[in-house]
Design an enzyme around this catalytic site. Structure first.
Site, short mmCIF file in Angstrom:
data_model
loop_
_atom_site.label_atom_id
_atom_site.label_comp_id
_atom_site.label_asym_id
_atom_site.label_seq_id
_atom_site.Cartn_x
_atom_site.Cartn_y
_atom_site.Cartn_z
N LYS A 125 -7.04 -26.49 0.73
CA LYS A 125 -7.01 -26.81 -0.70
C LYS A 125 -5.91 -26.03 -1.42
O LYS A 125 -5.15 -26.59 -2.20
CB LYS A 125 -8.36 -26.50 -1.36
N ARG B 226 -18.95 -26.12 -8.27
CA ARG B 226 -19.51 -25.68 -6.99
C ARG B 226 -20.87 -26.31 -6.70
O ARG B 226 -21.40 -26.14 -5.62
CB ARG B 226 -19.64 -24.16 -6.96
N ARG C 187 -6.31 -16.28 10.24
CA ARG C 187 -5.90 -15.52 9.05
C ARG C 187 -5.88 -14.03 9.31
O ARG C 187 -5.24 -13.28 8.59
CB ARG C 187 -6.84 -15.80 7.86
N ARG D 119 -8.26 -11.80 8.94
CA ARG D 119 -9.03 -10.93 8.05
C ARG D 119 -10.15 -10.27 8.84
O ARG D 119 -10.77 -10.88 9.71
CB ARG D 119 -9.62 -11.75 6.89
N ARG E 288 -20.31 -18.90 6.80
CA ARG E 288 -19.58 -19.31 5.60
C ARG E 288 -19.44 -20.84 5.56
O ARG E 288 -19.59 -21.46 4.51
CB ARG E 288 -18.20 -18.65 5.56
#
Length: 188
Positions: free
Chosen positions: A15, A91, A130, A132, A143
């Site tokens: 996104k 959301r 990523r 992280r 998630r």
């Protein structure tokens, strides 16, 4: 008429990347809920102070406060002139209904909701890539599950509203953006 867009998709769906490309080619204001929260907190607005009290306690900020912040941002001159692209809002269905009512009261509506649909395997690869520290396979799976529970009712909601455009987000960046451009050019 200004274009009013909503970006939907799970974490890792692209996104943000697609949003960055959209604002280069189309005159819409990119509005991220994170940016709105940071601005209200930094400026110590009344809404920011209300949000801070929940955040400091480790709680989610209630929909009423989040929606009021979004409505305030949507009422600003740049958005009135150019339209918006929302990333991170709504959301849930209550927020979607609030947004629809707000827009209707201001003589406009959502032009298109772009839903970036990506397979779980590719989402996992992207999120793990990523680098992280909190992106472990277990955390990523959780998630994704949490976000699916929130996103899928919104997909159904905007499908019923007749403004949902599902984009295959599994491919390469340019191919995905070509699909986006075809949708947006048809709206212009």
């Amino acid at each position: 008429m200004a274009m009013n867009l909503i970006l939907l998709g799970l974490p890792g769906a692209g996104k943000g990347t697609q949003g960055d490309l959209i604002v280069k080619d189309y005159p819409v204001v990119h509005i991220s809920t994170g940016d709105i929260f940071r601005a209200n907190l930094a400026q110590n607005t009344e809404l920011g102070e209300q949000a801070r009290s929940y955040m400091d306690a480790g709680n989610l900020v209630p929909d009423e406060i989040t929606s009021a912040m979004v409505a305030d941002r949507l009422g600003q001159a740049d958005v009135q002139e150019h339209g918006f692209m929302l990333d991170g809002y709504p959301r849930n269905e209550d927020q979607a209904r609030f947004l629809d009512q707000y827009l209707q009261e201001h003589g406009t509506s959502v032009s298109a909701t772009l839903y970036f649909e990506v397979s779980d395997d590719i989402l996992r690869q992207r999120l793990l890539g990523r680098g992280r520290a909190d992106d472990t396979p277990e955390i990523i799976d959780n998630r994704l599950a949490v976000n699916k529970a929130a996103n899928l009712p919104l997909v159904d909601y905007y499908q019923a509203e007749g403004v949902l455009h599902t984009i295959n987000g599994n491919g390469d960046l340019d191919g995905i953006y070509q699909s986006v451009k075809e949708i947006l050019d048809a709206l212009a």
